[in-house]
Write a protein that holds these residues in place. Structure first.
Motif, short mmCIF file in Angstrom:
data_model
loop_
_atom_site.label_atom_id
_atom_site.label_comp_id
_atom_site.label_asym_id
_atom_site.label_seq_id
_atom_site.Cartn_x
_atom_site.Cartn_y
_atom_site.Cartn_z
N ILE A 159 0.84 -1.19 0.00
CA ILE A 159 0.00 0.00 0.00
C ILE A 159 0.88 1.24 0.00
CG2 ILE A 159 -1.63 1.37 1.37
CD1 ILE A 159 -2.84 -1.32 2.33
N LYS A 160 1.91 1.24 0.85
CA LYS A 160 2.81 2.40 0.94
C LYS A 160 3.50 2.65 -0.39
CE LYS A 160 6.70 4.26 3.50
NZ LYS A 160 7.71 4.02 4.52
N GLU A 161 3.98 1.57 -1.04
CA GLU A 161 4.68 1.74 -2.31
C GLU A 161 3.73 2.20 -3.42
OE1 GLU A 161 6.65 -2.01 -2.90
OE2 GLU A 161 8.21 -1.54 -1.42
N ALA A 162 2.47 1.81 -3.33
CA ALA A 162 1.50 2.19 -4.34
C ALA A 162 0.99 3.60 -4.14
CB ALA A 162 0.32 1.21 -4.33
N ASP A 163 1.06 4.11 -2.92
CA ASP A 163 0.54 5.43 -2.57
C ASP A 163 1.69 6.40 -2.44
OD1 ASP A 163 -0.74 7.65 -1.62
OD2 ASP A 163 -1.56 6.69 0.16
N ASN A 164 1.86 7.26 -3.43
CA ASN A 164 2.97 8.21 -3.43
C ASN A 164 2.57 9.59 -2.90
OD1 ASN A 164 4.78 6.36 -4.51
ND2 ASN A 164 4.07 6.76 -6.57
N SER A 165 1.48 9.66 -2.16
CA SER A 165 1.04 10.95 -1.63
C SER A 165 2.00 11.41 -0.52
CB SER A 165 -0.38 10.86 -1.09
OG SER A 165 -0.42 10.03 0.04
N TYR A 166 1.88 12.65 -0.13
CA TYR A 166 2.77 13.21 0.87
C TYR A 166 2.19 13.14 2.28
CZ TYR A 166 5.46 14.84 -3.05
OH TYR A 166 6.20 14.89 -4.19
N PHE A 167 1.09 12.46 2.44
CA PHE A 167 0.48 12.34 3.76
C PHE A 167 1.08 11.14 4.48
CE2 PHE A 167 -2.68 14.41 1.07
CZ PHE A 167 -2.86 15.57 1.79
N PHE A 168 1.16 11.22 5.77
CA PHE A 168 1.67 10.11 6.56
C PHE A 168 0.49 9.22 6.95
CE2 PHE A 168 4.80 13.45 7.14
CZ PHE A 168 5.95 12.77 6.77
N GLU A 169 0.40 8.11 6.30
CA GLU A 169 -0.70 7.17 6.52
C GLU A 169 -0.24 6.05 7.43
OE1 GLU A 169 -3.73 7.63 5.34
OE2 GLU A 169 -3.20 9.38 4.15
N ASP A 170 -1.20 5.41 8.07
CA ASP A 170 -0.91 4.23 8.89
C ASP A 170 -1.16 3.00 8.01
OD1 ASP A 170 -0.68 2.17 10.67
OD2 ASP A 170 -1.94 3.08 12.21
N TYR A 171 -0.14 2.62 7.26
CA TYR A 171 -0.29 1.52 6.31
C TYR A 171 -0.54 0.19 7.01
CZ TYR A 171 1.52 5.01 3.12
OH TYR A 171 1.68 6.15 2.40
N THR A 172 0.02 0.01 8.18
CA THR A 172 -0.21 -1.23 8.92
C THR A 172 -1.68 -1.32 9.32
OG1 THR A 172 2.06 -1.26 9.71
CG2 THR A 172 0.46 -2.57 10.94
N LYS A 173 -2.26 -0.21 9.76
CA LYS A 173 -3.69 -0.21 10.11
C LYS A 173 -4.53 -0.55 8.88
CE LYS A 173 -7.24 2.79 12.08
NZ LYS A 173 -7.53 4.14 12.59
N GLN A 174 -4.17 0.01 7.74
CA GLN A 174 -4.90 -0.29 6.50
C GLN A 174 -4.74 -1.76 6.12
OE1 GLN A 174 -3.53 2.50 3.55
NE2 GLN A 174 -4.22 4.27 4.72
N ALA A 175 -3.52 -2.27 6.24
CA ALA A 175 -3.28 -3.67 5.90
C ALA A 175 -4.05 -4.61 6.83
CB ALA A 175 -1.78 -3.97 5.98
N ASN A 176 -4.05 -4.30 8.13
CA ASN A 176 -4.82 -5.12 9.07
C ASN A 176 -6.31 -5.09 8.74
OD1 ASN A 176 -2.71 -6.10 10.66
ND2 ASN A 176 -2.64 -4.24 11.87
N ALA A 177 -6.79 -3.95 8.27
CA ALA A 177 -8.19 -3.84 7.87
C ALA A 177 -8.49 -4.73 6.67
CB ALA A 177 -8.54 -2.39 7.56
N VAL A 178 -7.54 -4.81 5.74
CA VAL A 178 -7.70 -5.68 4.57
C VAL A 178 -7.77 -7.14 5.01
CG1 VAL A 178 -6.59 -6.54 2.47
CG2 VAL A 178 -6.64 -4.08 2.93
N VAL A 179 -6.82 -7.56 5.85
CA VAL A 179 -6.79 -8.94 6.32
C VAL A 179 -8.07 -9.26 7.10
CG1 VAL A 179 -5.58 -10.58 7.82
CG2 VAL A 179 -4.27 -9.07 6.32
N ALA A 180 -8.52 -8.34 7.94
CA ALA A 180 -9.75 -8.55 8.72
C ALA A 180 -10.97 -8.64 7.80
CB ALA A 180 -9.93 -7.43 9.74
N ALA A 181 -11.00 -7.80 6.76
CA ALA A 181 -12.13 -7.83 5.82
C ALA A 181 -12.17 -9.17 5.09
CB ALA A 181 -12.02 -6.68 4.82
N LEU A 182 -11.01 -9.67 4.70
CA LEU A 182 -10.96 -10.98 4.05
C LEU A 182 -11.47 -12.06 5.01
CD1 LEU A 182 -7.48 -10.74 2.29
CD2 LEU A 182 -9.73 -10.71 1.19
N ALA A 183 -11.03 -12.01 6.26
CA ALA A 183 -11.45 -13.01 7.24
C ALA A 183 -12.96 -12.98 7.47
CB ALA A 183 -10.70 -12.80 8.56
N ARG A 184 -13.53 -11.78 7.50
CA ARG A 184 -14.99 -11.66 7.70
C ARG A 184 -15.76 -12.31 6.55
NH1 ARG A 184 -13.54 -6.57 9.50
NH2 ARG A 184 -14.15 -5.58 7.53
#
Length: 96
Positions: free
Chosen positions: A15-40
């Motif tokens: 996600i971080k490599e794909a997102d070249n914006s200048y904002f500081f994102e919490d990529y781990t939080k986003q990744a955990n959300a993806v894994v949780a969504a898959l599990a649901r």
């Protein structure tokens, strides 16, 4: 074997490599959300090739006896997925 945390980290890096914006994102939080969504949705991430642990766990936990081929394949699949998810507890034998 990769854990959910390892997979979430790999997703976060992607996600971080794909997102070249200048904002500081919490990529781990986003990744955990993806894994949780898959599990649901009943989906898990598993290796392309089964690990030795997965093979051994499945070998030791398959129900024995006569089974229709489709039932045997379903049991193998479910048992290997359980092993991949880290559910490596030996199940009690069942009558099928």
């Amino acid at each position: 074997m990769k854990t959910g945390k390892d997979i979430a980290h790999m997703i976060a890096v992607a996600i971080k490599e794909a997102d070249n914006s200048y904002f500081f994102e919490d990529y781990t939080k986003q990744a955990n959300a993806v894994v949780a969504a898959l599990a649901r949705k009943g989906l898990v991430i598993v290796p392309v090739d089964p690990t030795e642990d997965m093979i051994n766990f499945t070998k030791e936990n398959l129900p024995y006896g006569r089974q229709k081929p489709e039932d045997m394949l379903k049991n193998i699949y479910k048992t290997m997925i359980a092993a991949a998810k880290g559910n490596l507890k030996v199940k009690a034998p069942t009558d099928s």
